[in-house]
Design an enzyme around this catalytic site. Structure first.
Site, mmCIF file in Angstrom:
data_model
loop_
_atom_site.group_PDB
_atom_site.id
_atom_site.type_symbol
_atom_site.label_atom_id
_atom_site.label_comp_id
_atom_site.label_asym_id
_atom_site.label_seq_id
_atom_site.Cartn_x
_atom_site.Cartn_y
_atom_site.Cartn_z
ATOM 1 N N GLU A 186 0.671 -1.330 -0.164
ATOM 2 C CA GLU A 186 -0.078 0.106 0.036
ATOM 3 C C GLU A 186 0.755 1.365 0.069
ATOM 4 O OE1 GLU A 186 -3.473 0.611 -0.218
ATOM 5 O OE2 GLU A 186 -2.872 2.724 0.150
ATOM 6 N N THR A 200 -6.110 1.228 -5.231
ATOM 7 C CA THR A 200 -5.787 0.049 -4.802
ATOM 8 C C THR A 200 -6.503 -1.065 -5.740
ATOM 9 O OG1 THR A 200 -5.167 0.801 -2.698
ATOM 10 C CG2 THR A 200 -5.443 -1.580 -3.196
ATOM 11 N N HIS A 239 -1.555 2.957 4.522
ATOM 12 C CA HIS A 239 -2.433 3.941 3.819
ATOM 13 C C HIS A 239 -2.537 5.309 4.788
ATOM 14 C CE1 HIS A 239 -6.506 5.037 2.409
ATOM 15 N NE2 HIS A 239 -6.377 3.918 1.532
ATOM 16 N N ASP A 290 1.371 -0.035 -5.070
ATOM 17 C CA ASP A 290 -0.046 0.189 -5.643
ATOM 18 C C ASP A 290 -0.043 1.435 -6.482
ATOM 19 O OD1 ASP A 290 -0.371 1.081 -3.373
ATOM 20 O OD2 ASP A 290 -2.498 0.335 -3.015
ATOM 21 N N HIS A 291 0.172 2.399 -5.539
ATOM 22 C CA HIS A 291 0.370 3.919 -5.983
ATOM 23 C C HIS A 291 0.751 5.038 -4.825
ATOM 24 C CE1 HIS A 291 -2.688 4.327 -2.748
ATOM 25 N NE2 HIS A 291 -3.187 3.266 -3.388
#
Ligand code: GP9
Length: 411
Positions: free
Chosen positions: A38, A80, A196, A256-257
């Site tokens: 994440e 995600t 996150h 993921d980003h």
């Protein structure tokens, strides 16, 4: 549809590196453990703050892995879940809507489906509720045999969104051991969650000291949460070794980003990023994610700067596993055997934006003139050559991917 993967390759202009297929089948019949971290950005790799490594366990893996340092996120509004879609299909996500919603009823040709043809059991592990991002539709669309969500992980040790990554990795290990004991080779897609936004960690889970200036900043909290995830990932790796699973697996890790972006960043954060990077924090760095493949006993510490995107992860892995995608339509390419890539972005950048081997190009919109960033200096350039040819090809590629998704049968 009336096109093939070769047509897509031609639009991208991609080429084979040599006549022989490098690394083909070197990991045949091994388990695949694909770990999506994440919010993980590439600048964290080998980053030290006051002589302390932020991700020591991932850094240690680099010594025996292939590390792709020039890979970019390609997600749309599904964040995600779009990353999950990208790496499992090698197709472009929907863009303005989460792919898991836009194509909820579709059956995707996918990594889980093709691996099942090779007798793998396919599973996905995420500690949130399955309903977040409509994953109760996404996972059957992708064809996973089994998913594990919060109902498996339980509600103890919650940080932010859900059970901590410590719980995630501990309980994932238990499930993998069971599969291994049953002599079942598996593909496990493992999605971490603790790092996150807003990255606020309980004090007893802070494992490194940062200088005072990082205290209570977004950048500081981000670094502490990524360090936590790296620590529990290190314990997971140890567990896999002790259980005898490690040597018989391929372990791949990617982000993921981005975690640090937009209005979340205060002035102090931009200043800290400038100190960390040695230059201002440009969008090239924001979208740059790591992609690492460890095949214990096979791969050696190799860093590859060739351009790639999340769309390339599936074909790169299937080549290693000796799995054929011959009858598949894919939009990515095997990063160990092809070069001259063209990587598209939409939603977070205007449609038709692309990365090629040299630049990130953003087309003209109603609000702004086109812009070009150099991938080496990371800075805005004054380059004036004609970027429209690749831009038009990129638009065509999106049209083909959308057409293909619309043409797929329902589940
Ligand atoms: C939610 C988690 C985070 O289940 O995967 O999603 P994000 O907000 O990063 O898209």
């Amino acid at each position: 549809v009336q096109f093939t993967t070769e047509d897509v390759m031609a639009l991208k202009g991609s080429t084979r590196i040599s006549d022989t297929l490098e690394y083909f089948s070197v990991a045949k019949d091994r388990n695949l453990i694909l770990i999506q971290i994440e919010s993980m950005q590439n600048f964290l790799i080998n980053l030290e703050i006051n002589g302390v490594e932020v991700t020591p366990n991932i850094n240690k893996l680099l010594g025996e892995s292939i590390y792709f340092s020039n890979v970019y996120q390609q997600i749309g509004a599904g964040n995600t879940s779009d990353a999950e879609f990208l790496v499992n299909t090698s197709l472009y996500p929907a863009g303005k809507q989460a792919t898991s919603k836009a194509y909820a009823d579709k059956q995707f040709p996918s990594l889980p489906r093709v691996m099942k043809e090779y007798d793998y059991f396919t599973t996905t592990f995420h500690a949130d509720y399955i309903t977040y991002w409509n994953r109760q539709e996404l996972y059957p669309s992708l064809g996973f045999d089994k998913f594990y969500d919060i109902t498996y992980f339980g509600e103890e040790d919650v940080i932010g969104f859900g059970p901590s990554d410590e719980v995630l990795f501990d309980k994932t290990l238990e499930a993998l051991v069971e599969m291994d004991e049953n002599k079942q080779k598996f593909y496990a897609h493992v999605l971490s969650l603790t790092s996150h936004t807003p990255f606020e960690m309980p004090e007893d889970k802070v494992y490194i000291d940062l200088p005072e200036k990082y205290k209570d900043t977004l950048v500081g909290n981000y670094i502490l949460s990524m360090n936590y995830t790296d620590k529990v990932l290190g314990d997971f790796i140890e567990g896999l070794k002790q259980e005898g699973i490690w040597d018989n697996s391929v372990i791949a890790i990617y982000g993921d980003h981005s975690g640090l972006h937009g209005r979340l960043l205060q002035e102090v954060d931009n200043k800290l990023m400038r100190e960390i990077l040695g230059y201002g924090y440009p969008i090239v760095d924001r979208f740059n994610i790591p992609f690492i493949i460890d095949i214990p006993g096979v791969t050696k510490g190799t860093k590859i700067d060739r351009l790639g995107g999340q769309i390339d992860i599936m074909p790169t892995l299937t080549n290693l596993l000796g799995i054929s995608l011959e009858n598949h339509i894919i939009f990515g390419q095997d990063l160990l055997n092809y070069e001259n890539n063209l990587i598209g972005m939409r939603y977070y950048l205007s449609t038709g934006s692309y990365f090629d081997e040299d630049v990130l190009f953003l087309p003209t919109t109603s609000q702004r003139e086109s812009r070009t960033y150099d991938l080496v200096t990371r800075q805005l350039t004054e380059r004036k050559e004609d970027f429209n040819d690749k831009y038009k090809r990129m638009i065509q590629i999106y049209e083909l991917s959308d057409d293909y998704l619309n043409s797929l049968p329902s589940k």
